[in-house]
Every structure is written in C-alpha cells, then in structure tokens.
Motif scaffolding. Structure first.
Motif, PDB file in Angstrom:
ATOM      1  N   PHE A  40      36.081  38.930  33.832  1.00 12.64           N
ATOM      2  CA  PHE A  40      36.254  38.116  35.038  1.00 12.64           C
ATOM      3  C   PHE A  40      37.216  36.943  34.844  1.00 12.64           C
ATOM      4  CE2 PHE A  40      31.967  39.887  35.616  1.00 12.64           C
ATOM      5  CZ  PHE A  40      31.984  40.268  36.945  1.00 12.64           C
ATOM      6  N   PHE A  41      37.786  36.497  35.974  1.00 10.32           N
ATOM      7  CA  PHE A  41      38.371  35.158  36.012  1.00 10.32           C
ATOM      8  C   PHE A  41      37.200  34.182  36.045  1.00 10.32           C
ATOM      9  CE2 PHE A  41      41.564  37.793  38.123  1.00 10.32           C
ATOM     10  CZ  PHE A  41      42.751  37.333  37.556  1.00 10.32           C
TER      11      PHE A  41
ATOM     12  N   PRO B  21      34.814  45.205  37.209  1.00 11.92           N
ATOM     13  CA  PRO B  21      35.558  44.062  37.756  1.00 11.92           C
ATOM     14  C   PRO B  21      37.029  44.050  37.352  1.00 11.92           C
ATOM     15  CG  PRO B  21      33.529  43.321  36.681  1.00 11.92           C
ATOM     16  CD  PRO B  21      33.598  44.798  36.504  1.00 11.92           C
ATOM     17  N   ASN B  22      37.875  43.695  38.304  1.00 10.30           N
ATOM     18  CA  ASN B  22      39.312  43.480  38.065  1.00 10.30           C
ATOM     19  C   ASN B  22      40.053  44.686  37.494  1.00 10.30           C
ATOM     20  OD1 ASN B  22      39.325  40.713  39.000  1.00 10.30           O
ATOM     21  ND2 ASN B  22      38.107  40.251  37.185  1.00 10.30           N
ATOM     22  N   GLU B  23      39.584  45.883  37.842  1.00  8.78           N
ATOM     23  CA  GLU B  23      40.250  47.120  37.407  1.00  8.78           C
ATOM     24  C   GLU B  23      41.210  47.657  38.469  1.00  8.78           C
ATOM     25  OE1 GLU B  23      40.347  48.705  34.635  1.00  8.78           O
ATOM     26  OE2 GLU B  23      38.554  48.291  33.465  1.00  8.78           O
TER      27      GLU B  23
ATOM     28  N   VAL C  64      43.572  46.260  40.480  1.00  8.56           N
ATOM     29  CA  VAL C  64      44.398  45.107  40.834  1.00  8.56           C
ATOM     30  C   VAL C  64      45.831  45.306  40.355  1.00  8.56           C
ATOM     31  CG1 VAL C  64      44.541  42.599  40.733  1.00  8.56           C
ATOM     32  CG2 VAL C  64      42.331  43.705  40.400  1.00  8.56           C
TER      33      VAL C  64
ATOM     34  N   LEU D 192      47.567  40.502  43.835  1.00 15.11           N
ATOM     35  CA  LEU D 192      47.412  39.157  43.270  1.00 15.11           C
ATOM     36  C   LEU D 192      48.397  38.169  43.905  1.00 15.11           C
ATOM     37  CD1 LEU D 192      46.956  39.535  39.426  1.00 15.11           C
ATOM     38  CD2 LEU D 192      45.293  38.768  41.087  1.00 15.11           C
TER      39      LEU D 192
ATOM     40  N   ILE E   7      46.085  41.761  33.997  1.00 13.38           N
ATOM     41  CA  ILE E   7      45.677  40.985  35.167  1.00 13.38           C
ATOM     42  C   ILE E   7      45.112  39.630  34.751  1.00 13.38           C
ATOM     43  CG2 ILE E   7      43.929  40.932  37.022  1.00 13.38           C
ATOM     44  CD1 ILE E   7      46.359  42.721  37.593  1.00 13.38           C
ATOM     45  N   LEU E   8      44.325  39.629  33.677  1.00 11.71           N
ATOM     46  CA  LEU E   8      43.639  38.400  33.268  1.00 11.71           C
ATOM     47  C   LEU E   8      44.488  37.532  32.331  1.00 11.71           C
ATOM     48  CD1 LEU E   8      40.048  39.844  32.669  1.00 11.71           C
ATOM     49  CD2 LEU E   8      40.777  38.397  34.566  1.00 11.71           C
TER      50      LEU E   8
ATOM     51  N   ARG F 224      43.412  45.756  33.064  1.00 14.74           N
ATOM     52  CA  ARG F 224      42.718  44.490  33.297  1.00 14.74           C
ATOM     53  C   ARG F 224      43.238  43.370  32.396  1.00 14.74           C
ATOM     54  NH1 ARG F 224      36.773  45.313  33.711  1.00 14.74           N
ATOM     55  NH2 ARG F 224      36.939  45.801  31.522  1.00 14.74           N
TER      56      ARG F 224
ATOM     57  N   LEU G 165      32.313  33.274  38.513  1.00 14.11           N
ATOM     58  CA  LEU G 165      33.141  34.381  38.030  1.00 14.11           C
ATOM     59  C   LEU G 165      33.808  35.051  39.224  1.00 14.11           C
ATOM     60  CD1 LEU G 165      30.679  35.924  35.416  1.00 14.11           C
ATOM     61  CD2 LEU G 165      32.451  34.194  35.081  1.00 14.11           C
ATOM     62  N   VAL G 166      35.049  35.467  39.045  1.00 16.78           N
ATOM     63  CA  VAL G 166      35.795  36.039  40.162  1.00 16.78           C
ATOM     64  C   VAL G 166      36.274  37.452  39.843  1.00 16.78           C
ATOM     65  CG1 VAL G 166      37.733  35.729  41.734  1.00 16.78           C
ATOM     66  CG2 VAL G 166      36.557  33.727  40.832  1.00 16.78           C
ATOM     67  N   ASP G 167      35.960  38.362  40.777  1.00  8.60           N
ATOM     68  CA  ASP G 167      36.400  39.751  40.694  1.00  8.60           C
ATOM     69  C   ASP G 167      37.313  39.986  41.899  1.00  8.60           C
ATOM     70  OD1 ASP G 167      36.685  42.492  40.766  1.00  8.60           O
ATOM     71  OD2 ASP G 167      34.574  42.922  41.193  1.00  8.60           O
TER      72      ASP G 167
ATOM     73  N   ASN H 240      47.105  35.696  32.607  1.00 10.00           N
ATOM     74  CA  ASN H 240      47.514  34.351  33.024  1.00 10.00           C
ATOM     75  C   ASN H 240      46.349  33.423  33.338  1.00 10.00           C
ATOM     76  OD1 ASN H 240      50.251  34.952  32.854  1.00 10.00           O
ATOM     77  ND2 ASN H 240      50.252  35.868  34.914  1.00 10.00           N
TER      78      ASN H 240
END
Lengths: 97, 492
Positions: free
Chosen positions: A87-88, B37-39, B41, B46, A76-77, A73, B144-146, A79
C-alpha cells in the motif's frame, strides 16, 4: 474583480499549500497583475462567438474495451515517500473529504 | 415507519453504478474486483505527467443504454470536466467527471408502490465519471491507500427530489438495480460497492411549496441501510425543527453499527470543486444513428416484461413480479416455458401457471437454500421442462415429480433416467390399482364398516393406504375413481 488576501488564503488551502504573510501579499499582487493582463480579452466583442470547451477540433476519440498490462506494483509504489509492502501510506485521514 | 404527520420528507438520490467493462474508463487496466492492492494501476490512472486518458467506447454505449431505458434525452454533444479536490485516494488531484454538459438528462423512472399504484420519479441527469481509490483506516495507525479502483468507470444517476418516504427511496433504488442488471451494464451488488447511493434529504410542513434545508447522507452500503439511514435523518430533522432549531446544510455519514448518521468533519472550502472542462479529453458526439443502434440492442425492460407476463401469459401479478425481479430468473422461466410448449405441443398461456409455480416454489427455494445464483442452479430449463412433460403426460404423479426434482438437484441426472432407475413410473392401470384397493379394503375391515356406516371421512384414509402400498406411484385420480366404485358396490 480584484483578488483579495482572503482569496489567496482560500486557494492556498484548496491546494494544500501554506504561505507566510509576505508570500501571501506578494501572491495577491501577482495574481492581480495576471488578471489585469487577462482583462484585455474583455475588450473583444464575443457576442456572436460560441463558448469553447476545447481548442482542438477533434471529437469521439475512443479506445476499445480491451485490457492492457498494468505496471508492476513495485513500479507503482516506487515514488511513494512512505509505503508498506502493498500500500501507499499516508497520515491518518477519516472523512475529511 | 411513521413520521410526525405534520411533516413531509423530500428525498432525492444520487446513485453510482459501476459499469461492467473489462478495462477502466480511460486506460487498459483491468476492472476486476478483489485483486491484490495496487496491482491494476498504470501511469494513466495515477495521473503521471505526460499521460493522456482515452475514453473507453463501451462506457459511452452503456450510459446511452441506461439513458434510453429511462427516457432521457441523449446530448448530441457532451464533455468531460475535472472535479478538483485533494484526498489521498485520488492521486491525480481531480476526478474526471461531467458537469455542465452531461450525456443524459431529463428522464423518468416508474416505480410500483406497495399499495399497487405507480409513481413517476424524475431523472435530472446521468453522467459518466471515474471512481477514486480506497482508503483503509483500520489496518494500520496510518491510512493505507489502494488505487486499484482509480479510473474504474461509473455512471451517476441523479433523481429529482420526488421521493416522499424511505420506502419509496428503497423501491426506487431496487428499480435502478433491476434496470442496470437487465441492461447488463452493472452487476448491481451493493455490498461490493458496484452500486452506491447518496441521499439528499429535507423535510417541510405537509403541503408547503418551499423545500426545507437539505442534508446529504452518505455511506449507506446496503438496501436496508438506505431505508434505516433515511428514517433516522428524517426523524432527526423533524425533532430539531419541533424543538425550535434549524437544519444546517451538511454531509452526514451513516454508521450502520451504531444506527446513527454522524456529521462529516469537513470545512466549507472542501466543497469548492472548481470544475472546468478537461483539456485531455475531447467532446463525445452522439448522433441519431448511434442512438438508434443502441436502441436496437436494448432488452425487454422489466416493467414491460412484467406487464406481458400478466396480459399475454395470464399470470397473477404476484407471480409476474417474482419472476421478473431478476433478469436471469425471468430468462430461466421463459426458456422452460418455451420448451414445455414446443415439446408438449401446448399453448404458452395454458402452461404458464404450472411452470411459474415450479420456478417460484421449487427452483427459487433451492436457489435461496443453497445461496447460489440461478446461473449456478444444476437443473437446466431443458431438464425442468422434461420433468414437467413427464408430469403432464401422466408418467409420474405430482408427488413423485417433487422427489425426482430433488434428485435432479443433487445429481444433475435427467428426469427420465431417475424415473427409470428408481422405478417411479406412475401406475395408472386400473386393473393394477383395483388389486391394490382390494387389498386395502380387505386389510381394514373396521374402517370399511365405519365408511358404510356414514363416516365418509375415512375415504381419505383408504387413498393414503393405497398410495403407501404403491410407494406413491399410483395415479391419485384413478385411485379415487376405483375406490369410489368399490365402496359404492359394497354399499349396494
């Protein structure tokens, strides 16, 4: 078919870009130049040519349904301009899709 | 729900079903639900520069299954397209979908209406696409974005505007859920978002040919919401027209808490998706061999199974509907029935109703009381068939069988061992029962007099006493016979 100032404003909005009036005028002229160049293609007779959706003559390239590791993660985050721990984070948006 | 009868609703549904693949549509990330969340990806989901999506073969297999199940034409060639729009939960800036050349087109689904008739709903197309991520608006002042769901494979099933009431829409959606779960391509869970539904709704004067202006209703995330939201929107449109107004083409979001559909704040430009063929993905070619191969893997479909339960097994239509609503329940019933007939040496048609009664009234009752699925039900079809054979063979009575069943549900023990350890074997021996009845009659002289005086209703009382004395183990038929004989003898 010429590109108008209105077309430029429409495309800019779709691309979430904002331009000054001078930029819009310059882009309108440039887009028209590009389209004029493309117009040359219309001189060709394509009556007997099948419409083409892909230039590479390949089909049916598949992968089997197996899992491969995702990225961590943190990667992923990395950038993201704004984020929380997981979260973004973006300015509040509701329903404006 | 009754509407103003001068108007006729016209409804078409777009149903999204999340496919039960292990990995995403175009990369190897997991599709598992409920992950942090976001695991799940990777650079492909993306849409990072330089990455290339590669189509998951299982996605194609699944969509062909669905297409065949609803009699669609499977396109020999189909291509993917990019649907372009900006939204924070779509990092690529476009969704991979199909536009001009979808894989399935021109099918139909039959639905059974409440009055017993069947109607046909046209399927315009079924195509493959990927899901977007999830925006969460209520955890923070910002959004918030997942993006875990980005790239999860979906099929979109687009119906013709053939539905004429919210109830029909509900039945159609239920049918889709039944089909996708039978086909094993989607878990059908609306609350978790595995099955989603948008509706196109318009009204017109009954009998008119031309369609009215339609609106699109989104965000109906349960079966009940679909019916309610459609009722709301149809009434809103009728009232608007009756008041001299005009329906405006727009998208509405259903708000389940307020029971209203609210217009989405959206600019006209947002609907300009500028579809074009995705250059990263090559065409999918499906030949006859492939179609035939998938055809062979199709299970018996729910309507065919239902009809067979009625015609071949002789079950009432109601039973057949209940048993085939869920493929796993139908499987449970069929396995139990097969074991009862094979082990008991009987005919399926002769045992079907008894097995059906047990599955519907006992098994499904416990399943719903415990809020579990039939797969988690502790009594296997094998065990249930053993119980039913004990019952049929006369080892236990119907009343005892229900007791043993409860015990099996709580302990998971075999019926034989429960019957043995609790001494529940049915008493059918006439001699033993005669002794019991002699005692009943001796202990209740007043009632015997009543009976002999013509009050035949007391007969039931004697049966009850005999059952009580034997702890419910006496064979009721033998009790009846012996009792009748004894009382006749007393009369004489």
């Amino acid at each position: 078919m010429a590109v108008t100032l209105k077309d430029v404003e429409h495309v800019a909005l779709l691309a979430q870009l904002s331009f000054s009036e001078e930029e819009k005028a310059r882009l309108t002229a440039q887009l028209n130049q590009i389209l004029e160049y493309m117009e040359q293609l219309n001189s060709l007779d394509t009556a007997d040519v099948e419409p083409l959706s892909h230039v590479i003559e390949l089909s049916n390239v598949f992968r089997t349904d197996v899992n491969r590791p995702s990225l961590p993660r943190e990667a992923i985050l990395r950038n993201a301009p704004v984020r929380t721990e997981k979260f973004f984070k973006v300015p509040k948006v509701i329903g404006d899709r | 729900m009754k509407f103003n009868e001068r108007y006729e609703p016209v409804i078409g549904l777009e149903v999204h079903a999340q496919l039960l693949t292990r990995s995403k549509a175009f990369c190897g990330c997991s599709t598992e639900f409920g992950i942090d969340p976001n695991e799940n990806v990777c650079p492909v989901c993306l849409g990072m520069p330089g990455t290339l999506p590669v189509l998951n073969l299982q996605v194609v297999e699944f969509v062909i299954r669905m297409g065949l199940a609803v009699n669609c034409r499977i396109a020999p060639k189909s291509v993917f397209a990019r649907k372009n729009y900006f939204y924070p939960d779509l990092p690529k800036g476009y969704q991979i979908s199909q536009y001009e050349e979808p894989i399935c087109s021109g099918g139909e689904i039959e639905i059974d209406l409440d009055d017993g008739t069947r109607t046909t709903v046209g399927i315009i197309r079924i195509h493959m696409e990927e899901d977007a991520g999830k925006s969460i608006h209520d955890l923070d002042v910002d959004t918030l974005v997942d993006v875990n769901r980005c790239g999860v494979p979906l099929i979109e099933i687009v119906s013709a505007p053939d539905l004429r009431s919210p109830r029909e829409a509900y039945l159609y959606l239920s049918k889709i859920r039944q089909l996708v779960t039978y086909l094993g391509i989607c878990d059908g869970n609306m609350e978790e978002g595995s099955l989603r539904c948008d509706a196109n709704v318009s009204v017109r004067l009954t009998g008119a040919d031309r369609m009215g202006t339609k609106t699109e209703v989104k965000n109906m995330n349960s079966f009940r919401n679909v019916e309610r939201a459609l009722e709301f929107e149809i009434n809103r449109q009728i009232r608007l027209i009756e008041d001299g107004g005009k329906v405006v083409q727009e998208t509405l979001l259903w708000d389940a808490n307020q029971n209203v559909a609210v217009p989405m704040r959206s600019k006209e430009e947002a609907h300009d998706y500028r579809y074009f063929p995705d250059p990263d993905l090559v065409p999918v070619l499906v030949d006859e061999d492939w179609i035939n191969r998938v055809k062979k893997t199709l299970p018996e479909l729910p309507t065919a199974k239902r009809d067979r339960f009625v015609t071949v097994l002789g079950l009432p239509r109601y039973d057949a509907d209940v048993l085939t609503a869920d493929r796993a329940v139908a499987g449970y019933f069929e396995t139990t029935l097969e074991m009862v007939t094979v082990r008991g040496g009987s005919d399926a048609r002769e045992s079907a109703k008894q097995v059906s009664n047990w599955v519907m009234t006992e098994v499904l009752r416990v399943v719903s009381e415990r809020k579990i699925s039939i797969a988690e039900f502790p009594v296997s079809p094998g065990r249930l068939s053993e119980l039913l054979l004990l019952l049929r063979g006369g080892t236990i009575s119907g009343k005892i069988a229900k007791e043993v069943f409860e015990e099996m549900c709580s302990t998971g023990d075999s019926p034989e061992s429960i019957v043995r350890s609790k001494g529940l074997t049915q008493v059918s021996d006439a001699g033993e029962i005669e002794e019991v009845i002699a005692r009943v009659l001796a202990d209740n002289e007043a009632q015997v007099k009543k009976y002999l005086g013509g009050n035949v209703k007391v007969f039931g009382f004697f049966v009850g006493e005999a059952m009580k004395l034997t702890g419910g183990r006496a064979n009721p038929k033998v009790v009846n016979d012996v009792l009748r004989k004894k009382l006749e003898a007393l009369k004489g």
